[in-house]
Write an enzyme that holds these catalytic residues in place. Structure first.
Site, mmCIF file in Angstrom:
data_model
loop_
_atom_site.group_PDB
_atom_site.id
_atom_site.type_symbol
_atom_site.label_atom_id
_atom_site.label_comp_id
_atom_site.label_asym_id
_atom_site.label_seq_id
_atom_site.Cartn_x
_atom_site.Cartn_y
_atom_site.Cartn_z
ATOM 1 N N HIS A 1 -1.960 -5.493 1.510
ATOM 2 C CA HIS A 1 -3.205 -6.245 1.362
ATOM 3 C C HIS A 1 -2.847 -7.675 0.976
ATOM 4 C CE1 HIS A 1 -7.177 -7.413 -0.144
ATOM 5 N NE2 HIS A 1 -6.544 -7.884 -1.197
ATOM 6 N N ARG B 1 2.531 -6.462 8.935
ATOM 7 C CA ARG B 1 1.733 -5.305 9.384
ATOM 8 C C ARG B 1 2.212 -4.787 10.733
ATOM 9 N NH1 ARG B 1 -4.120 -7.442 7.300
ATOM 10 N NH2 ARG B 1 -4.132 -6.340 5.299
ATOM 11 N N THR C 1 -5.551 -7.295 10.506
ATOM 12 C CA THR C 1 -5.859 -6.046 9.796
ATOM 13 C C THR C 1 -5.345 -4.833 10.574
ATOM 14 O OG1 THR C 1 -7.842 -7.086 8.907
ATOM 15 C CG2 THR C 1 -7.730 -4.693 8.770
ATOM 16 N N TYR D 1 -11.985 -2.477 -3.955
ATOM 17 C CA TYR D 1 -12.554 -2.666 -2.611
ATOM 18 C C TYR D 1 -14.082 -2.655 -2.645
ATOM 19 C CZ TYR D 1 -8.060 -2.464 -0.177
ATOM 20 O OH TYR D 1 -6.808 -2.751 0.309
ATOM 21 N N ARG E 1 -1.512 -14.680 4.532
ATOM 22 C CA ARG E 1 -2.300 -13.959 5.558
ATOM 23 C C ARG E 1 -1.655 -14.094 6.937
ATOM 24 N NH1 ARG E 1 -6.921 -11.712 3.815
ATOM 25 N NH2 ARG E 1 -8.100 -11.870 5.759
ATOM 26 N N GLU F 1 -8.383 -10.379 -8.122
ATOM 27 C CA GLU F 1 -7.615 -9.172 -7.784
ATOM 28 C C GLU F 1 -6.381 -9.020 -8.675
ATOM 29 O OE1 GLU F 1 -9.205 -8.983 -3.172
ATOM 30 O OE2 GLU F 1 -7.129 -9.539 -3.540
ATOM 31 N N ASN G 1 -2.263 0.077 6.717
ATOM 32 C CA ASN G 1 -1.707 -1.163 7.281
ATOM 33 C C ASN G 1 -0.704 -1.855 6.355
ATOM 34 O OD1 ASN G 1 -3.526 -2.141 5.447
ATOM 35 N ND2 ASN G 1 -4.664 -3.429 6.882
ATOM 36 N N LYS H 1 0.823 -1.217 0.000
ATOM 37 C CA LYS H 1 0.000 0.000 0.000
ATOM 38 C C LYS H 1 0.860 1.272 0.000
ATOM 39 C CE LYS H 1 -3.890 -2.305 2.232
ATOM 40 N NZ LYS H 1 -4.980 -2.179 3.236
ATOM 41 N N PHE I 1 -15.614 3.148 6.641
ATOM 42 C CA PHE I 1 -14.209 3.430 6.341
ATOM 43 C C PHE I 1 -13.919 3.476 4.844
ATOM 44 C CE2 PHE I 1 -14.598 -1.192 7.024
ATOM 45 C CZ PHE I 1 -14.012 -1.700 5.865
HETATM 46 P P1 CMP Z 1 -7.228 -4.907 3.433
HETATM 47 O O1 CMP Z 1 -6.716 -6.255 3.758
HETATM 48 O O2 CMP Z 1 -6.572 -4.200 2.317
HETATM 49 O O3 CMP Z 1 -8.793 -5.000 3.138
HETATM 50 C C1 CMP Z 1 -9.692 -3.919 3.370
HETATM 51 C C2 CMP Z 1 -9.040 -2.775 4.044
HETATM 52 O O4 CMP Z 1 -9.904 -1.833 4.624
HETATM 53 C C3 CMP Z 1 -8.226 -3.294 5.209
HETATM 54 O O5 CMP Z 1 -7.091 -3.984 4.744
HETATM 55 C C4 CMP Z 1 -7.948 -1.994 5.975
HETATM 56 O O6 CMP Z 1 -6.800 -1.340 5.500
HETATM 57 C C5 CMP Z 1 -9.149 -1.130 5.610
HETATM 58 N N1 CMP Z 1 -9.994 -0.811 6.763
HETATM 59 C C6 CMP Z 1 -10.138 0.400 7.291
HETATM 60 N N2 CMP Z 1 -10.954 0.360 8.346
HETATM 61 C C7 CMP Z 1 -11.340 -0.919 8.502
HETATM 62 C C8 CMP Z 1 -12.194 -1.595 9.432
HETATM 63 N N3 CMP Z 1 -12.819 -0.963 10.423
HETATM 64 N N4 CMP Z 1 -12.326 -2.932 9.289
HETATM 65 C C9 CMP Z 1 -11.696 -3.601 8.276
HETATM 66 N N5 CMP Z 1 -10.890 -3.003 7.371
HETATM 67 C C10 CMP Z 1 -10.716 -1.685 7.491
#
Ligand code: CMP
Length: 150
Positions: free
Chosen positions: A120, A107, A96, A52, A90, A131, A117, A12, A60
């Protein structure tokens, strides 16, 4: 023949801007992943929102799209031996929320907040394919292994 499996990752904008791309790729390789495709890219608002799309409407979502369009991203198709590429990535990436991610995860080391974070990781083989197809054409994914004799 050895079974292999693939997954997709997107480094990211915060991690790319911090100069952490190489360190993160090193971590992936050290864990046993082979890079089958790699590209630096910039997401438009439309591409980020489509990427997304499952989060559309969530509180968010707008912040996430704004962040994902704030700088370059680095996309990669990753492969490893065995059938568990998605799960292995993962685990290496961590929770996350970087504050809750286990010690030693990407992360935990490079993430700044839930949105920022650092990386992805796809959550299923089907989503990984979907994706990576947003970043790579089939002929951009390397299928040939290194053969010193050639
Ligand atoms: P990612 O794995 O890229 O998938 C969705 C992204 O949404 C997640 O990582 C976070 O960076 C972002 N995000 C922001 N706020 C939230 C939240 N409350 N719950 C889950 N994902 C979030």
């Amino acid at each position: 023949m050895q079974t292999t499996s693939r997954t997709f990752t997107l480094i990211k904008p915060n991690a790319v801007a911090a100069g952490a791309t190489g360190k993160i790729l090193d971590r992936l390789i050290a864990d046993g992943f082979r890079i089958r495709a790699l590209k630096m890219d910039f997401l438009s608002r439309n591409r980020a929102a489509r990427f997304y799309t499952v989060h559309r409407g969530k509180p968010f979502f707008e912040d996430l799209v704004r962040f994902m369009t704030s700088g370059a991203v680095v996309a990669a198709v990753l492969e490893r031996d065995g059938e568990r590429a998605v799960e292995a990535l993962r685990t290496l990436v961590g929770a996350t929320d970087p504050a809750r991610a286990a010690a030693g995860t990407i992360r935990r080391e490079f993430g700044e907040s839930v949105t920022r974070n650092a990386i992805h990781a796809s959550d299923s083989p089907e989503n990984a394919r979907e994706e990576w197809s947003r970043f790579f054409t089939p002929d951009e994914i390397t299928e040939i292994d290194y053969t010193p004799e050639v």
